[in-house]
Write a protein that holds these residues in place. Structure first.
Motif, short mmCIF file in Angstrom:
data_model
loop_
_atom_site.label_atom_id
_atom_site.label_comp_id
_atom_site.label_asym_id
_atom_site.label_seq_id
_atom_site.Cartn_x
_atom_site.Cartn_y
_atom_site.Cartn_z
N LEU A 183 0.88 -1.34 -0.34
CA LEU A 183 0.31 -0.35 0.13
C LEU A 183 1.01 1.36 0.53
O LEU A 183 1.06 2.35 0.61
CB LEU A 183 -0.75 0.39 1.25
N VAL A 191 -5.71 0.17 -5.22
CA VAL A 191 -7.05 -0.08 -3.94
C VAL A 191 -8.49 1.11 -5.03
O VAL A 191 -9.42 0.17 -5.11
CB VAL A 191 -6.51 -0.04 -2.67
N THR A 202 -8.30 -6.74 -1.26
CA THR A 202 -7.84 -6.99 -0.09
C THR A 202 -6.39 -6.78 -0.70
O THR A 202 -5.77 -6.40 -1.14
CB THR A 202 -7.76 -8.31 0.56
N VAL A 203 -5.95 -5.83 0.82
CA VAL A 203 -4.35 -5.21 0.35
C VAL A 203 -3.37 -6.15 1.87
O VAL A 203 -3.97 -6.99 2.52
CB VAL A 203 -4.72 -3.78 1.56
N SER A 205 -0.19 -6.67 2.94
CA SER A 205 1.27 -5.82 3.63
C SER A 205 1.82 -6.49 4.17
O SER A 205 1.51 -7.65 5.28
CB SER A 205 0.17 -4.33 3.51
N LEU A 208 0.25 -4.20 10.05
CA LEU A 208 -0.79 -3.42 9.86
C LEU A 208 -1.43 -1.78 10.23
O LEU A 208 -2.22 -2.07 10.54
CB LEU A 208 -2.11 -4.62 10.66
N GLN A 211 -4.05 -0.33 8.15
CA GLN A 211 -4.46 -0.81 7.88
C GLN A 211 -6.05 -0.03 7.95
O GLN A 211 -6.69 0.29 7.26
CB GLN A 211 -5.39 -2.06 8.77
N GLY A 214 -6.13 1.53 3.82
CA GLY A 214 -6.34 0.60 3.25
C GLY A 214 -8.15 0.81 3.32
O GLY A 214 -8.70 0.64 2.04
N ALA A 219 -10.43 -0.61 0.70
CA ALA A 219 -10.58 -2.52 0.52
C ALA A 219 -11.39 -2.50 1.48
O ALA A 219 -11.69 -2.11 2.58
CB ALA A 219 -8.66 -2.41 1.13
N HIS A 221 -11.21 -5.83 2.94
CA HIS A 221 -9.94 -7.03 3.78
C HIS A 221 -8.33 -6.24 3.34
O HIS A 221 -8.06 -5.40 2.30
CB HIS A 221 -9.97 -8.38 3.11
N TYR A 222 -7.60 -6.49 5.02
CA TYR A 222 -6.24 -6.00 4.88
C TYR A 222 -5.99 -7.38 5.88
O TYR A 222 -5.88 -7.77 6.56
CB TYR A 222 -6.02 -4.61 5.71
N ARG A 223 -4.57 -7.48 5.04
CA ARG A 223 -4.39 -8.46 5.85
C ARG A 223 -2.61 -8.69 6.07
O ARG A 223 -2.52 -8.39 5.09
CB ARG A 223 -4.22 -10.12 5.08
#
Length: 346
Positions: A183, A191, A202-203, A205, A208, A211, A214, A219, A221-223
């Motif tokens: 990101l 995004v 979904t990002v 990275s 977090l 997050q 994002g 986004a 979802h962000y994982r």
């Protein structure tokens, strides 16, 4: 010739310094642009530091240019004085090969002419947007719609089109699951664009820490990829993964996140090779691909799309005197999410 103020790198190791550069006289099909804003791209740093090959110095980088037309050649038909315009990563191509004819000038079979560090049609080396003015042939100048401010539009000329093009080509839209690796300058636009196209985003990275950003940018979802459960949880999930990172990553691990017939597309350009195991592709009829910028027609399409959806880059505007500091901050991932130079300070 027109002599203009600029910032240029004197060598691969030296800090950028104020200087002057020359612009050619406005020819029959040329447009003179007073630059208002110029984005700082990670590519600028790679190029001036010789990561992608030797360069000629002094070199003024910059290929995210937004400004105003102040003069046109007598045969120009696409632009007029006073127009709000932009220039991206290329300023010419052969115009005759199959790819150019198809509107894919970025893949010119004879090689397009880069906005900086390339041999121009008069034999000189092109100089980029870290300057007050630029002269470009009209066919490589795009219109910036009224709905976009020039400062937030400048990064779209690289970061925007570099992510828009693969998202369009690989069919991002409703019903598609799209992941964005990283990101940063490219990733935050990926995004925004994928979300506006209707995809589930979904990002991926390292942590977090971004997050909140994002999710705000679109986004779903962000994982964190540093979490060992992420790759197991998301295996086989994505139709398309856009890798925006200009550093070495474990491509094989990310390929396992693709669904059947999914594609992982690299838009980041690390200087080192990225090894790929064939079985990472065979297992799910997966594809590992790359994508450059878009052609001029697609770049205009992208700008119109961004204006329609109210999309611009997230920027921090700086004076020219802070370019070197900005370079160090880019390398440290300390920008959210694109530095833009106020050209009035050159």
């Amino acid at each position: 010739m027109l002599t203009v103020n600029a910032y240029a790198a004197p060598s691969a190791t030296g800090a950028l310094i104020p200087t002057t550069i020359e612009r050619r006289d406005v020819g029959p099909h040329d447009v003179l642009i007073e630059i208002k804003f110029a984005g700082i791209c990670h590519s600028d740093i790679h190029t001036v530091r010789g990561d992608w090959g030797p360069q000629g110095y002094p070199l003024a980088p910059g290929h995210e240019i937004a400004g105003i037309v102040t003069e046109i050649g007598p045969e120009v038909t696409r632009h007029k004085v006073g127009d709000r315009v932009g220039v991206g990563c290329m300023v010419n191509s052969c115009g005759e090969c199959a790819n150019c004819v198809a509107g894919e000038e970025q893949y010119c079979l004879k090689g397009n002419t880069g906005t900086y560090g390339a041999v121009d049609r008069d034999g000189t080396i092109t100089q980029g947007g870290y300057s007050t003015h630029v002269v470009v042939t009209e066919n490589f100048v795009v219109r910036i719609p009224e709905g976009l401010d020039l400062d937030v539009a400048a990064p779209l000329l690289c970061a925007g089109i570099t992510t828009y093009s693969p998202l369009r080509h690989w069919g991002a839209g409703p019903g598609k699951n799209v992941a964005v690796i990283g990101l940063g300058g490219l990733g935050h636009m990926a995004v925004k664009l994928a979300h506006a196209m209707g995809a589930t985003v979904t990002v991926l990275s390292q942590s977090l820490k971004k997050q909140e950003d994002g999710l705000r940018l679109g986004a779903d979802h962000y994982r964190a990829t540093s979490d060992e459960t992420t790759f197991a949880d998301l295996a086989g999930s994505f139709d398309l993964i856009i890798n925006t990172v200009s550093a070495a990553i474990d491509i094989n691990a990310y390929l396992q996140l693709l669904a059947l017939d999914g594609a992982l597309v690299n838009v980041g350009a690390p200087p080192e090779p990225l090894p790929v195991q064939v079985f990472s592709l065979i297992g799910g009829r997966r594809s590992f691909a790359g994508s450059a910028i878009g052609g001029i027609r697609e770049t205009q399409e992208m700008l119109d799309f961004c204006a329609e959806h109210g999309l611009g880059a997230e920027i921090e505007v700086i004076p020219a005197g802070k370019i070197n500091e900005a370079y160090e901050r880019v390398l440290a991932s300390d920008v959210r999410y694109r530095f833009v130079i106020d050209a009035a300070t050159f």
